[in-house]
Design a protein around this motif. Structure first.
Motif, PDB file in Angstrom:
ATOM      1  N   UNK A 125     144.570 111.316   9.833  1.00  0.00           N
ATOM      2  CA  UNK A 125     145.304 110.083   9.656  1.00  0.00           C
ATOM      3  C   UNK A 125     144.674 108.901  10.408  1.00  0.00           C
ATOM      4  N   UNK A 126     144.227 109.080  11.651  1.00  0.00           N
ATOM      5  CA  UNK A 126     143.591 107.953  12.348  1.00  0.00           C
ATOM      6  C   UNK A 126     142.340 107.454  11.617  1.00  0.00           C
ATOM      7  N   UNK A 127     141.623 108.366  10.951  1.00  0.00           N
ATOM      8  CA  UNK A 127     140.423 107.946  10.223  1.00  0.00           C
ATOM      9  C   UNK A 127     140.787 107.036   9.056  1.00  0.00           C
ATOM     10  N   UNK A 128     141.846 107.362   8.338  1.00  0.00           N
ATOM     11  CA  UNK A 128     142.306 106.520   7.221  1.00  0.00           C
ATOM     12  C   UNK A 128     142.733 105.152   7.734  1.00  0.00           C
ATOM     13  N   UNK A 129     143.386 105.110   8.878  1.00  0.00           N
ATOM     14  CA  UNK A 129     143.806 103.847   9.483  1.00  0.00           C
ATOM     15  C   UNK A 129     142.592 102.992   9.843  1.00  0.00           C
ATOM     16  N   UNK A 130     141.539 103.612  10.337  1.00  0.00           N
ATOM     17  CA  UNK A 130     140.314 102.887  10.694  1.00  0.00           C
ATOM     18  C   UNK A 130     139.656 102.316   9.445  1.00  0.00           C
ATOM     19  N   UNK A 131     139.647 103.064   8.341  1.00  0.00           N
ATOM     20  CA  UNK A 131     139.050 102.589   7.092  1.00  0.00           C
ATOM     21  C   UNK A 131     139.841 101.393   6.562  1.00  0.00           C
ATOM     22  N   UNK A 132     141.173 101.484   6.622  1.00  0.00           N
ATOM     23  CA  UNK A 132     142.019 100.382   6.164  1.00  0.00           C
ATOM     24  C   UNK A 132     141.776  99.140   7.029  1.00  0.00           C
ATOM     25  N   UNK A 133     141.708  99.329   8.347  1.00  0.00           N
ATOM     26  CA  UNK A 133     141.477  98.209   9.252  1.00  0.00           C
ATOM     27  C   UNK A 133     140.103  97.593   8.998  1.00  0.00           C
ATOM     28  N   UNK A 134     139.089  98.418   8.791  1.00  0.00           N
ATOM     29  CA  UNK A 134     137.751  97.916   8.512  1.00  0.00           C
ATOM     30  C   UNK A 134     137.741  97.117   7.212  1.00  0.00           C
ATOM     31  N   UNK A 135     138.431  97.596   6.199  1.00  0.00           N
ATOM     32  CA  UNK A 135     138.518  96.862   4.930  1.00  0.00           C
ATOM     33  C   UNK A 135     139.157  95.497   5.129  1.00  0.00           C
ATOM     34  N   UNK A 136     140.202  95.455   5.925  1.00  0.00           N
ATOM     35  CA  UNK A 136     140.878  94.186   6.209  1.00  0.00           C
ATOM     36  C   UNK A 136     139.951  93.223   6.950  1.00  0.00           C
ATOM     37  N   UNK A 137     139.207  93.737   7.911  1.00  0.00           N
ATOM     38  CA  UNK A 137     138.263  92.914   8.671  1.00  0.00           C
ATOM     39  C   UNK A 137     137.165  92.390   7.749  1.00  0.00           C
ATOM     40  N   UNK A 138     136.634  93.243   6.892  1.00  0.00           N
ATOM     41  CA  UNK A 138     135.585  92.803   5.970  1.00  0.00           C
ATOM     42  C   UNK A 138     136.098  91.761   4.985  1.00  0.00           C
ATOM     43  N   UNK A 139     137.360  91.909   4.502  1.00  0.00           N
ATOM     44  CA  UNK A 139     137.936  90.893   3.613  1.00  0.00           C
ATOM     45  C   UNK A 139     138.101  89.568   4.353  1.00  0.00           C
ATOM     46  N   UNK A 140     138.481  89.627   5.626  1.00  0.00           N
ATOM     47  CA  UNK A 140     138.646  88.408   6.415  1.00  0.00           C
ATOM     48  C   UNK A 140     137.303  87.704   6.591  1.00  0.00           C
ATOM     49  N   UNK A 141     136.263  88.452   6.906  1.00  0.00           N
ATOM     50  CA  UNK A 141     134.934  87.864   7.079  1.00  0.00           C
ATOM     51  C   UNK A 141     134.449  87.257   5.766  1.00  0.00           C
ATOM     52  N   UNK A 142     134.625  88.009   4.664  1.00  0.00           N
ATOM     53  CA  UNK A 142     134.248  87.481   3.358  1.00  0.00           C
ATOM     54  C   UNK A 142     135.030  86.200   3.062  1.00  0.00           C
ATOM     55  N   UNK A 143     136.341  86.216   3.320  1.00  0.00           N
ATOM     56  CA  UNK A 143     137.193  85.049   3.058  1.00  0.00           C
ATOM     57  C   UNK A 143     136.740  83.832   3.834  1.00  0.00           C
ATOM     58  N   UNK A 144     136.384  84.034   5.092  1.00  0.00           N
ATOM     59  CA  UNK A 144     135.916  82.926   5.920  1.00  0.00           C
ATOM     60  C   UNK A 144     134.638  82.320   5.341  1.00  0.00           C
ATOM     61  N   UNK A 145     133.653  83.162   5.074  1.00  0.00           N
ATOM     62  CA  UNK A 145     132.389  82.655   4.544  1.00  0.00           C
ATOM     63  C   UNK A 145     132.565  82.022   3.164  1.00  0.00           C
ATOM     64  N   UNK A 146     133.424  82.598   2.360  1.00  0.00           N
ATOM     65  CA  UNK A 146     133.668  82.053   1.027  1.00  0.00           C
ATOM     66  C   UNK A 146     134.307  80.670   1.125  1.00  0.00           C
ATOM     67  N   UNK A 147     135.292  80.495   2.013  1.00  0.00           N
ATOM     68  CA  UNK A 147     135.941  79.195   2.165  1.00  0.00           C
ATOM     69  C   UNK A 147     134.972  78.145   2.717  1.00  0.00           C
ATOM     70  N   UNK A 148     134.128  78.549   3.661  1.00  0.00           N
ATOM     71  CA  UNK A 148     133.129  77.617   4.185  1.00  0.00           C
ATOM     72  C   UNK A 148     132.213  77.155   3.053  1.00  0.00           C
ATOM     73  N   UNK A 149     131.792  78.083   2.221  1.00  0.00           N
ATOM     74  CA  UNK A 149     130.927  77.749   1.085  1.00  0.00           C
ATOM     75  C   UNK A 149     131.648  76.817   0.111  1.00  0.00           C
ATOM     76  N   UNK A 150     132.885  77.141  -0.230  1.00  0.00           N
ATOM     77  CA  UNK A 150     133.625  76.328  -1.192  1.00  0.00           C
ATOM     78  C   UNK A 150     133.854  74.920  -0.656  1.00  0.00           C
ATOM     79  N   UNK A 151     134.272  74.797   0.587  1.00  0.00           N
ATOM     80  CA  UNK A 151     134.508  73.475   1.164  1.00  0.00           C
ATOM     81  C   UNK A 151     133.200  72.690   1.228  1.00  0.00           C
ATOM     82  N   UNK A 152     132.105  73.365   1.493  1.00  0.00           N
ATOM     83  CA  UNK A 152     130.793  72.703   1.532  1.00  0.00           C
ATOM     84  C   UNK A 152     130.402  72.195   0.149  1.00  0.00           C
ATOM     85  N   UNK A 153     130.684  72.984  -0.884  1.00  0.00           N
ATOM     86  CA  UNK A 153     130.351  72.589  -2.252  1.00  0.00           C
ATOM     87  C   UNK A 153     131.263  71.475  -2.727  1.00  0.00           C
ATOM     88  N   UNK A 154     132.569  71.567  -2.418  1.00  0.00           N
ATOM     89  CA  UNK A 154     133.548  70.595  -2.889  1.00  0.00           C
ATOM     90  C   UNK A 154     133.252  69.204  -2.343  1.00  0.00           C
TER      91      UNK A 154
END
Length: 159
Positions: free
Chosen positions: A1-30
């Motif tokens: 169970x702790x391993x599944x929790x770590x995978x879920x947390x890692x996915x959330x962290x990766x989505x946050x990092x992607x979201x940040x970079x994506x928003x920076x790119x979009x605001x730069x383009x806009x």
């Protein structure tokens, strides 16, 4: 169970990092403008895009894909609105507003100040920031489109 929790947390962290970079790119383009020159609708755009991305970050991968599509759609709509604003002075005045004179030639425009909810002490505080000590030293006070106050000293107006 702790391993599944770590995978879920890692996915959330990766989505946050992607979201940040994506928003920076979009605001730069806009488009970019100095922070003090952001118009009200540009503030709305920034907060709205952030809210859309937040949904994709805290939910699952499908929500992330939806958030990306929504952000692209809003960015295109913003670009279209800026394009229209550049070609129509009427739309520009509606979206950005117009500068308002608060004081001119030593006479206050009290009605304008009440409407904008600006007090004399607000104007004096801005004057002190510019090195002016009294209202008599102020020639024209203008509330600019971006919300900042411009104060021309009384002596500058005689030139």
């Amino acid at each position: 169970m702790p391993r599944r929790l770590a995978v879920v947390a890692l996915g959330s962290v990766l989505r946050a990092i992607f979201g940040y970079y994506f928003l920076v790119l979009v605001v730069r383009i806009v488009g970019r403008r100095p922070g003090k020159q952001l118009t009200p609708f540009e503030f709305v755009l920034i907060f709205f895009l952030g809210g859309l991305m937040l949904t994709g970050i805290v939910a699952n991968e499908m929500s992330l894909a939806n958030a990306v599509c929504q952000i692209i759609a809003i960015s295109v709509a913003h670009y279209a609105l800026v394009w229209i604003r550049m070609r129509s002075s009427r739309v520009s005045r509606f979206l950005d507003g117009t500068p308002l004179i608060l004081m001119e030639g030593g006479h206050w425009r009290s009605r304008t100040m009440r409407k904008m909810r600006i007090s004399y002490s607000d104007v004096m505080a801005m004057g002190r920031d510019q090195g002016l000590k009294t209202f008599d030293e102020m020639g024209t006070v203008t509330l600019e489109r971006n919300g900042e106050m411009s104060i021309l000293p009384a002596e500058d107006q005689n030139q």
